[in-house]
Design a protein around this motif. Sequence first.
Motif, PDB file in Angstrom:
ATOM      1  N   ASP A  60       0.818  -1.224   0.000  1.00 38.42           N
ATOM      2  CA  ASP A  60       0.000   0.000   0.000  1.00 38.42           C
ATOM      3  C   ASP A  60       0.851   1.273   0.000  1.00 38.42           C
ATOM      4  O   ASP A  60       0.338   2.359   0.263  1.00 38.42           O
ATOM      5  N   PHE A  61       2.139   1.130  -0.269  1.00 37.80           N
ATOM      6  CA  PHE A  61       3.038   2.292  -0.277  1.00 37.80           C
ATOM      7  C   PHE A  61       3.282   2.710  -1.730  1.00 37.80           C
ATOM      8  O   PHE A  61       4.030   2.047  -2.455  1.00 37.80           O
ATOM      9  N   PRO A  62       2.665   3.814  -2.168  1.00 31.91           N
ATOM     10  CA  PRO A  62       2.777   4.193  -3.579  1.00 31.91           C
ATOM     11  C   PRO A  62       4.200   4.507  -4.035  1.00 31.91           C
ATOM     12  O   PRO A  62       4.511   4.397  -5.218  1.00 31.91           O
ATOM     13  N   LYS A  63       5.065   4.899  -3.112  1.00 32.11           N
ATOM     14  CA  LYS A  63       6.431   5.302  -3.522  1.00 32.11           C
ATOM     15  C   LYS A  63       7.410   4.129  -3.563  1.00 32.11           C
ATOM     16  O   LYS A  63       8.567   4.294  -3.920  1.00 32.11           O
ATOM     17  N   ILE A  64       6.934   2.958  -3.157  1.00 30.57           N
ATOM     18  CA  ILE A  64       7.854   1.817  -3.025  1.00 30.57           C
ATOM     19  C   ILE A  64       7.789   0.873  -4.224  1.00 30.57           C
ATOM     20  O   ILE A  64       6.702   0.506  -4.694  1.00 30.57           O
ATOM     21  N   LYS A  65       8.983   0.460  -4.666  1.00 30.14           N
ATOM     22  CA  LYS A  65       9.107  -0.638  -5.633  1.00 30.14           C
ATOM     23  C   LYS A  65      10.022  -1.667  -4.996  1.00 30.14           C
ATOM     24  O   LYS A  65      10.916  -1.297  -4.223  1.00 30.14           O
ATOM     25  N   VAL A  66       9.808  -2.924  -5.304  1.00 27.18           N
ATOM     26  CA  VAL A  66      10.644  -3.971  -4.718  1.00 27.18           C
ATOM     27  C   VAL A  66      11.350  -4.713  -5.852  1.00 27.18           C
ATOM     28  O   VAL A  66      10.720  -5.083  -6.839  1.00 27.18           O
ATOM     29  N   VAL A  67      12.656  -4.900  -5.688  1.00 27.67           N
ATOM     30  CA  VAL A  67      13.401  -5.701  -6.670  1.00 27.67           C
ATOM     31  C   VAL A  67      14.287  -6.690  -5.920  1.00 27.67           C
ATOM     32  O   VAL A  67      14.653  -6.459  -4.768  1.00 27.67           O
ATOM     33  N   GLY A  68      14.604  -7.790  -6.584  1.00 25.58           N
ATOM     34  CA  GLY A  68      15.603  -8.708  -6.044  1.00 25.58           C
ATOM     35  C   GLY A  68      16.886  -8.467  -6.819  1.00 25.58           C
ATOM     36  O   GLY A  68      16.824  -8.074  -7.993  1.00 25.58           O
ATOM     37  N   PHE A  69      18.039  -8.657  -6.171  1.00 27.22           N
ATOM     38  CA  PHE A  69      19.286  -8.495  -6.932  1.00 27.22           C
ATOM     39  C   PHE A  69      20.371  -9.445  -6.463  1.00 27.22           C
ATOM     40  O   PHE A  69      20.374  -9.916  -5.337  1.00 27.22           O
ATOM     41  N   GLU A  70      21.257  -9.728  -7.415  1.00 29.41           N
ATOM     42  CA  GLU A  70      22.449 -10.531  -7.174  1.00 29.41           C
ATOM     43  C   GLU A  70      23.616  -9.661  -7.567  1.00 29.41           C
ATOM     44  O   GLU A  70      23.482  -8.817  -8.448  1.00 29.41           O
ATOM     45  N   GLY A  71      24.750  -9.821  -6.970  1.00 26.98           N
ATOM     46  CA  GLY A  71      25.922  -9.048  -7.397  1.00 26.98           C
ATOM     47  C   GLY A  71      26.074  -7.761  -6.625  1.00 26.98           C
ATOM     48  O   GLY A  71      25.516  -7.610  -5.532  1.00 26.98           O
ATOM     49  N   LEU A  72      26.817  -6.852  -7.218  1.00 22.82           N
ATOM     50  CA  LEU A  72      27.200  -5.639  -6.493  1.00 22.82           C
ATOM     51  C   LEU A  72      26.101  -4.581  -6.473  1.00 22.82           C
ATOM     52  O   LEU A  72      25.454  -4.310  -7.492  1.00 22.82           O
ATOM     53  N   LEU A  73      25.980  -3.965  -5.315  1.00 22.15           N
ATOM     54  CA  LEU A  73      25.033  -2.861  -5.143  1.00 22.15           C
ATOM     55  C   LEU A  73      25.401  -1.686  -6.060  1.00 22.15           C
ATOM     56  O   LEU A  73      24.517  -1.008  -6.599  1.00 22.15           O
ATOM     57  N   ALA A  74      26.703  -1.477  -6.234  1.00 23.82           N
ATOM     58  CA  ALA A  74      27.161  -0.377  -7.100  1.00 23.82           C
ATOM     59  C   ALA A  74      26.643  -0.578  -8.532  1.00 23.82           C
ATOM     60  O   ALA A  74      26.251   0.386  -9.202  1.00 23.82           O
ATOM     61  N   ASN A  75      26.612  -1.845  -9.000  1.00 18.86           N
ATOM     62  CA  ASN A  75      26.086  -2.125 -10.349  1.00 18.86           C
ATOM     63  C   ASN A  75      24.571  -1.920 -10.389  1.00 18.86           C
ATOM     64  O   ASN A  75      24.032  -1.392 -11.361  1.00 18.86           O
ATOM     65  N   LEU A  76      23.909  -2.336  -9.309  1.00 19.34           N
ATOM     66  CA  LEU A  76      22.455  -2.150  -9.254  1.00 19.34           C
ATOM     67  C   LEU A  76      22.109  -0.660  -9.319  1.00 19.34           C
ATOM     68  O   LEU A  76      21.128  -0.268  -9.951  1.00 19.34           O
ATOM     69  N   SER A  77      22.914   0.147  -8.659  1.00 21.55           N
ATOM     70  CA  SER A  77      22.634   1.589  -8.644  1.00 21.55           C
ATOM     71  C   SER A  77      22.750   2.180 -10.061  1.00 21.55           C
ATOM     72  O   SER A  77      22.041   3.127 -10.378  1.00 21.55           O
ATOM     73  N   ASP A  78      23.638   1.598 -10.885  1.00 27.19           N
ATOM     74  CA  ASP A  78      23.700   2.020 -12.302  1.00 27.19           C
ATOM     75  C   ASP A  78      22.398   1.649 -13.007  1.00 27.19           C
ATOM     76  O   ASP A  78      21.782   2.467 -13.675  1.00 27.19           O
ATOM     77  N   GLU A  79      22.019   0.388 -12.813  1.00 23.68           N
ATOM     78  CA  GLU A  79      20.799  -0.121 -13.483  1.00 23.68           C
ATOM     79  C   GLU A  79      19.558   0.683 -13.084  1.00 23.68           C
ATOM     80  O   GLU A  79      18.710   0.989 -13.907  1.00 23.68           O
ATOM     81  N   LEU A  80      19.468   1.007 -11.795  1.00 20.99           N
ATOM     82  CA  LEU A  80      18.269   1.686 -11.293  1.00 20.99           C
ATOM     83  C   LEU A  80      18.368   3.210 -11.401  1.00 20.99           C
ATOM     84  O   LEU A  80      17.428   3.925 -11.043  1.00 20.99           O
ATOM     85  N   GLU A  81      19.513   3.667 -11.876  1.00 24.39           N
ATOM     86  CA  GLU A  81      19.744   5.108 -12.050  1.00 24.39           C
ATOM     87  C   GLU A  81      19.487   5.892 -10.766  1.00 24.39           C
ATOM     88  O   GLU A  81      18.724   6.858 -10.739  1.00 24.39           O
ATOM     89  N   SER A  82      20.111   5.409  -9.705  1.00 22.53           N
ATOM     90  CA  SER A  82      20.050   6.138  -8.433  1.00 22.53           C
ATOM     91  C   SER A  82      21.400   6.026  -7.747  1.00 22.53           C
ATOM     92  O   SER A  82      21.976   4.938  -7.668  1.00 22.53           O
ATOM     93  N   ASN A  83      21.886   7.143  -7.249  1.00 22.96           N
ATOM     94  CA  ASN A  83      23.185   7.149  -6.568  1.00 22.96           C
ATOM     95  C   ASN A  83      23.019   7.321  -5.063  1.00 22.96           C
ATOM     96  O   ASN A  83      23.947   7.735  -4.383  1.00 22.96           O
ATOM     97  N   THR A  84      21.826   7.039  -4.583  1.00 23.33           N
ATOM     98  CA  THR A  84      21.576   7.203  -3.151  1.00 23.33           C
ATOM     99  C   THR A  84      21.152   5.888  -2.518  1.00 23.33           C
ATOM    100  O   THR A  84      20.157   5.287  -2.933  1.00 23.33           O
TER     101      THR A  84
END
Length: 155
Positions: A60-84
């Motif tokens: 019920d949280f409109p601002k939330i998305k959930v993803v699963g990930f493997e590997g480095l968080l730094a790579n995920l941040s590239d994919e998700l286009e967020s540096n925070t």
Amino acid sequence: MKRAIYPGTFDPITLGHLDIIKRACKIFDEVIVAVAQNKAKEPMFSFEKRIELVEKVTQDFPKIKVVGFEGLLANLSDELESNTIIRGLRAVSDFEYELQMGYANASLKKDLDTIYLMPSLQYAFISSSIVRAILSHGGKIDHLVPATILSDLKA
Ligand code: PNS
């Protein structure tokens, strides 16, 4: 659009995590809760189940998305286009681990910033490992995890 990533193993998601999610939603337009596969930790709950539980708690949280990930968080941040990155900080005991992880991530990607949020005092002692320990002995966890997933965890 201010987007942040809240990563963790979420084995399982607790009221402490939920408190941090709510705080992050007050600051950011979109918060992506990133569930790490984290095979090294040998989680109690499967990757799929951990994602499902986070989805259930945040449905019920409109601002939330959930993803699963493997590997480095730094790579995920590239994919998700967020540096925070958002991380919860409970006590001094968390600090050293968090500091090391924050610097490790920044060493991989210099633009990556980690923002640390503190949960309410009432949740400061809660951790997934405490929940797992109590659960494995059949103890009461109602005050530690969101009510919506209580039956899933007991099952
Ligand atoms: O909830 P946790 O177990 O404290 O979360 C730790 C997590 C998943 C954020 C961390 O292990 C992680 O970022 N894993 C991905 C691998 C990675 O990027 N490692 C380098 C930074 S130490």
